[in-house]
Structure formats: C-alpha cells, structure tokens
Design a protein around this motif. Structure first.
Motif, PDB file in Angstrom:
ATOM      1  N   TYR A  76       0.874  -1.201  -0.079  1.00 46.06           N
ATOM      2  CA  TYR A  76      -0.071  -0.077   0.037  1.00 46.06           C
ATOM      3  C   TYR A  76       0.879   1.369   0.104  1.00 46.06           C
ATOM      4  N   LEU A  77       1.983   1.240   0.754  1.00 48.66           N
ATOM      5  CA  LEU A  77       2.955   2.387   0.778  1.00 48.66           C
ATOM      6  C   LEU A  77       3.243   2.825  -0.548  1.00 48.66           C
ATOM      7  N   ASP A  78       2.933   4.059  -0.808  1.00 47.96           N
ATOM      8  CA  ASP A  78       3.451   4.769  -1.936  1.00 47.96           C
ATOM      9  C   ASP A  78       4.902   5.020  -1.789  1.00 47.96           C
ATOM     10  N   THR A  79       5.802   4.485  -2.569  1.00 45.20           N
ATOM     11  CA  THR A  79       7.405   4.789  -2.364  1.00 45.20           C
ATOM     12  C   THR A  79       7.649   6.363  -2.566  1.00 45.20           C
ATOM     13  N   ASN A  80       6.954   6.770  -3.427  1.00 41.62           N
ATOM     14  CA  ASN A  80       7.049   8.124  -3.947  1.00 41.62           C
ATOM     15  C   ASN A  80       6.789   8.987  -2.685  1.00 41.62           C
ATOM     16  N   GLU A  81       5.676   8.625  -1.800  1.00 39.74           N
ATOM     17  CA  GLU A  81       5.636   9.240  -0.521  1.00 39.74           C
ATOM     18  C   GLU A  81       6.929   8.996   0.500  1.00 39.74           C
ATOM     19  N   LEU A  82       7.223   7.960   0.521  1.00 42.86           N
ATOM     20  CA  LEU A  82       8.647   7.729   1.283  1.00 42.86           C
ATOM     21  C   LEU A  82       9.798   8.370   0.767  1.00 42.86           C
ATOM     22  N   ARG A  83       9.919   8.657  -0.665  1.00 42.35           N
ATOM     23  CA  ARG A  83      10.869   9.503  -1.309  1.00 42.35           C
ATOM     24  C   ARG A  83      10.737  10.973  -0.868  1.00 42.35           C
ATOM     25  N   SER A  84       9.414  11.586  -1.161  1.00 41.25           N
ATOM     26  CA  SER A  84       9.094  12.980  -1.173  1.00 41.25           C
ATOM     27  C   SER A  84       9.470  13.291   0.602  1.00 41.25           C
ATOM     28  N   ARG A  85       8.968  12.376   1.427  1.00 38.86           N
ATOM     29  CA  ARG A  85       9.086  12.780   2.961  1.00 38.86           C
ATOM     30  C   ARG A  85      10.688  12.789   3.258  1.00 38.86           C
ATOM     31  N   SER A  86      11.572  12.017   2.679  1.00 36.60           N
ATOM     32  CA  SER A  86      12.622  11.971   3.072  1.00 36.60           C
ATOM     33  C   SER A  86      13.719  12.857   2.636  1.00 36.60           C
ATOM     34  N   ASN A  88      14.019  16.110   2.538  1.00 41.14           N
ATOM     35  CA  ASN A  88      14.360  17.216   3.305  1.00 41.14           C
ATOM     36  C   ASN A  88      15.755  16.668   4.305  1.00 41.14           C
ATOM     37  N   TRP A  89      15.776  15.450   4.361  1.00 36.43           N
ATOM     38  CA  TRP A  89      16.736  15.116   5.411  1.00 36.43           C
ATOM     39  C   TRP A  89      17.895  14.316   4.588  1.00 36.43           C
ATOM     40  N   ALA A  90      17.627  13.694   3.472  1.00 38.13           N
ATOM     41  CA  ALA A  90      18.631  13.061   2.692  1.00 38.13           C
ATOM     42  C   ALA A  90      19.504  13.814   2.099  1.00 38.13           C
ATOM     43  N   ASP A  91      19.102  14.918   1.663  1.00 38.48           N
ATOM     44  CA  ASP A  91      20.077  15.874   0.727  1.00 38.48           C
ATOM     45  C   ASP A  91      21.061  16.493   1.836  1.00 38.48           C
ATOM     46  N   PRO A  92      20.739  17.190   3.081  1.00 39.25           N
ATOM     47  CA  PRO A  92      21.690  17.372   4.164  1.00 39.25           C
ATOM     48  C   PRO A  92      22.228  16.528   4.536  1.00 39.25           C
ATOM     49  N   LEU A  93      21.955  15.140   4.623  1.00 34.30           N
ATOM     50  CA  LEU A  93      22.949  14.107   5.033  1.00 34.30           C
ATOM     51  C   LEU A  93      24.087  13.916   4.243  1.00 34.30           C
ATOM     52  N   ALA A  94      23.818  14.068   2.818  1.00 37.89           N
ATOM     53  CA  ALA A  94      24.834  13.994   1.876  1.00 37.89           C
ATOM     54  C   ALA A  94      25.739  15.142   2.146  1.00 37.89           C
ATOM     55  N   VAL A  95      25.322  16.462   2.455  1.00 37.22           N
ATOM     56  CA  VAL A  95      26.183  17.518   2.633  1.00 37.22           C
ATOM     57  C   VAL A  95      27.100  17.150   3.765  1.00 37.22           C
ATOM     58  N   ARG A 228      32.857   5.103  10.974  1.00 39.15           N
ATOM     59  CA  ARG A 228      33.076   6.190  11.868  1.00 39.15           C
ATOM     60  C   ARG A 228      32.008   6.682  12.896  1.00 39.15           C
ATOM     61  N   PRO A 229      32.053   7.007  13.874  1.00 37.51           N
ATOM     62  CA  PRO A 229      31.078   7.422  14.720  1.00 37.51           C
ATOM     63  C   PRO A 229      30.220   8.588  14.444  1.00 37.51           C
ATOM     64  N   ARG A 230      30.827   9.718  13.867  1.00 39.62           N
ATOM     65  CA  ARG A 230      30.119  10.667  13.442  1.00 39.62           C
ATOM     66  C   ARG A 230      29.151  10.270  12.311  1.00 39.62           C
ATOM     67  N   LEU A 231      29.502   9.253  11.493  1.00 43.16           N
ATOM     68  CA  LEU A 231      28.481   9.111  10.117  1.00 43.16           C
ATOM     69  C   LEU A 231      27.511   8.033  10.906  1.00 43.16           C
ATOM     70  N   VAL A 232      27.718   7.231  11.871  1.00 39.08           N
ATOM     71  CA  VAL A 232      26.756   6.537  12.459  1.00 39.08           C
ATOM     72  C   VAL A 232      25.661   7.713  12.924  1.00 39.08           C
ATOM     73  N   THR A 233      26.055   8.634  13.828  1.00 41.28           N
ATOM     74  CA  THR A 233      25.242   9.590  14.514  1.00 41.28           C
ATOM     75  C   THR A 233      24.486  10.251  13.425  1.00 41.28           C
ATOM     76  N   SER A 234      25.120  10.810  12.331  1.00 42.77           N
ATOM     77  CA  SER A 234      24.395  11.440  11.174  1.00 42.77           C
ATOM     78  C   SER A 234      23.346  10.643  10.795  1.00 42.77           C
ATOM     79  N   VAL A 235      23.786   9.525  10.487  1.00 41.53           N
ATOM     80  CA  VAL A 235      22.767   8.587   9.639  1.00 41.53           C
ATOM     81  C   VAL A 235      21.490   8.358  10.613  1.00 41.53           C
ATOM     82  N   ARG A 236      21.702   8.148  11.897  1.00 40.93           N
ATOM     83  CA  ARG A 236      20.723   7.540  12.830  1.00 40.93           C
ATOM     84  C   ARG A 236      19.795   9.155  13.087  1.00 40.93           C
ATOM     85  N   ASP A 237      20.324  10.188  13.265  1.00 40.18           N
ATOM     86  CA  ASP A 237      19.653  11.437  13.220  1.00 40.18           C
ATOM     87  C   ASP A 237      18.634  11.625  12.083  1.00 40.18           C
ATOM     88  N   ALA A 238      19.201  11.416  10.980  1.00 40.96           N
ATOM     89  CA  ALA A 238      18.190  11.536   9.719  1.00 40.96           C
ATOM     90  C   ALA A 238      17.155  10.502   9.708  1.00 40.96           C
TER      91      ALA A 238
END
Length: 251
Positions: A76-86, A88-95, A228-238
């Motif tokens: 049922y879950l629209d993957t476009n919804e998962l993508r669209s809601r993500s 705002n956090w995926a882009d800053p995580l890459a940065v 690396r712990p900082r990457l783990v923290t950033s991923v979990r926060d996102a």
C-alpha cells in the motif's frame, strides 16, 4: 444484508490500538481499554499472533504489531511518499557526510532503492533509483530484515570474500543491528566500498524503509575498518527525523 462480524471488528480495534499506542501493550491494558473480557482479548491476540499480525515480547509478555502487517503495508505504501518525505533530510545528510545517500525498502525479497542523493563532489556517479540490491549483503538490507520476521533469505549468495554467507553469521549481525539501531557493510557487496544504514519507521513503530550513506572504505571506516561514529550519528539522526515525518512516535 448480512451484519458485521463482531470478532473481526474486535481484532481491528486491537490492531488500531496497538498502532496508535506508545509501544507494547499488555493483555490487561488492551482488554480494559476495549471493555472486553480477558479471555476474549487473549483469544483474538493469539489468533492475530498466529498469522503474524501481532508479536508478543518474550520477556514482558506485552504485545506489538507484527511483521506480517508490514508486508501488507508495503504494497500500500507509495514509495513516492517515502521518497518525498525523505528529501528534506537525505540531501543535508549527503552534505554533512560528504557521501552518497540512498533510501531503500523491500520489494520481492530485495532492497529497492527509492531515493539516491549523489556524493557532493565532481566524481562520476550513476543514479541507483529503481535498483534492486541483496538484503544480506547491504547495510540497508540488514536493517530491513533485522526488524521484519521471515525476510532473511535462505540462500546467501557470496558477492565478495567478506559477504556473510553462513546463516549463523547473518543472525549474529542482525542481532547486533537490533541492539545498536544501525547496520553496516564493509566490502560485503563491492570491494573497496562500505555503507552505514538505520531504520525508517512508520505508524506503530514498524520499519518501512532504511536510509544510509555509502562510499569508499577509507572514508566510511577508520583504520580498523570500524564505521566512523560521526557518520553513524548523522545517519541515525536523519532516520529518526524521517520516521517522525512518516508518523512514528519519538524515540
């Protein structure tokens, strides 16, 4: 016209209660809230547990929504919804991380990449959206199968010499994911590449996807090949931020 089926109505009420609650609920709390006899409530819970819609914690005896509901929800879950809601956090995580970011969910026993943010540099990269990756050999996949009963593949193909191909080794890795709340793969799918991922949760706390970073081992891991712990923290926060956006309770 035939009337409604009372047992189904009661089962639906229990599922709604578990989905809307703060976490696991006990038998007494459920029966009291729904004004049902304990015996009736227990019988319905046992039936729901038998089909995988409800799971019971072995230690506390309390109940929560089961993994089989997620199989239904995934269709049922629209993957476009998962993508669209993500986004705002995926882009800053890459940065912040300086690495590529991917978001995945389960499709036909594999990881479906629904969103991919390129590593923020000028190197050549290929868009992975729509790609299917193995569950057992990726950080995203380990997260998805760690929290969903019955998804672990029975045949574990080797992609590199570091791929987990023994069921016991994979089971230990998945237990570590559940304990720590994140997963990693270090050269398990592609030599020289590593990744870190964390779960994205929806209503009721069900894991509906995963987000992670990936890149060369020397950037994802330290000299001992530990993430690396900082990457783990950033991923979990996102992952937590996206989970709140998808309706999960704060953790």
């Amino acid at each position: 016209m035939p009337g409604t089926v009372q047992s189904i109505e009661r089962a639906a009420a229990i599922l709604r209660m578990l989905a809307g609650g703060p976490g696991r609920l006990g038998l007494s709390e459920i029966s009291r809230s729904l004004e049902l006899a304990k015996g009736t409530t227990h019988g319905i819970l046992r039936t729901l547990q038998g089909v995988g819609f409800v799971e019971q914690d072995r230690v506390s005896g309390q109940y929560q929504l089961g993994a089989s509901l997620l199989h239904l929800g995934t269709s049922y879950l629209d993957t476009n919804e998962l993508r669209s809601r993500s986004i705002n956090w995926a882009d800053p995580l890459a940065v912040r991380s300086g690495e590529a970011v991917r978001i995945g969910t389960v499709l036909d026993g594999q990881v479906l990449i629904v969103h991919h943010v390129f590593r923020p540099d000028d190197t050549f990269q290929t868009l992975d959206v729509g790609a299917l990756l193995p569950l057992h050999a990726t950080a995203l996949g380990k997260v998805l199968i760690a929290y969903r009963t019955g998804l672990a593949p029975t045949e574990l193909a080797a992609y590199t010499r570091k791929t987990l191909i023994k069921p016991r080794e994979l089971a230990m890795a998945l237990e570590h994911v559940r304990e720590c709340g994140w997963a990693a793969d270090v050269e398990e799918l592609t030599p020289g590449q590593a990744a870190i991922a964390a779960p994205i949760r929806g209503y009721g706390g069900l894991v509906i996807g995963a987000i992670g970073v990936s890149g060369p081992v020397e950037r994802i891991c330290d000299s001992r090949y530990a993430p690396r712990p900082r990457l783990v923290t950033s991923v979990r926060d996102a992952a937590r931020a996206i989970s709140r956006e998808m309706g999960a309770a704060r953790r």
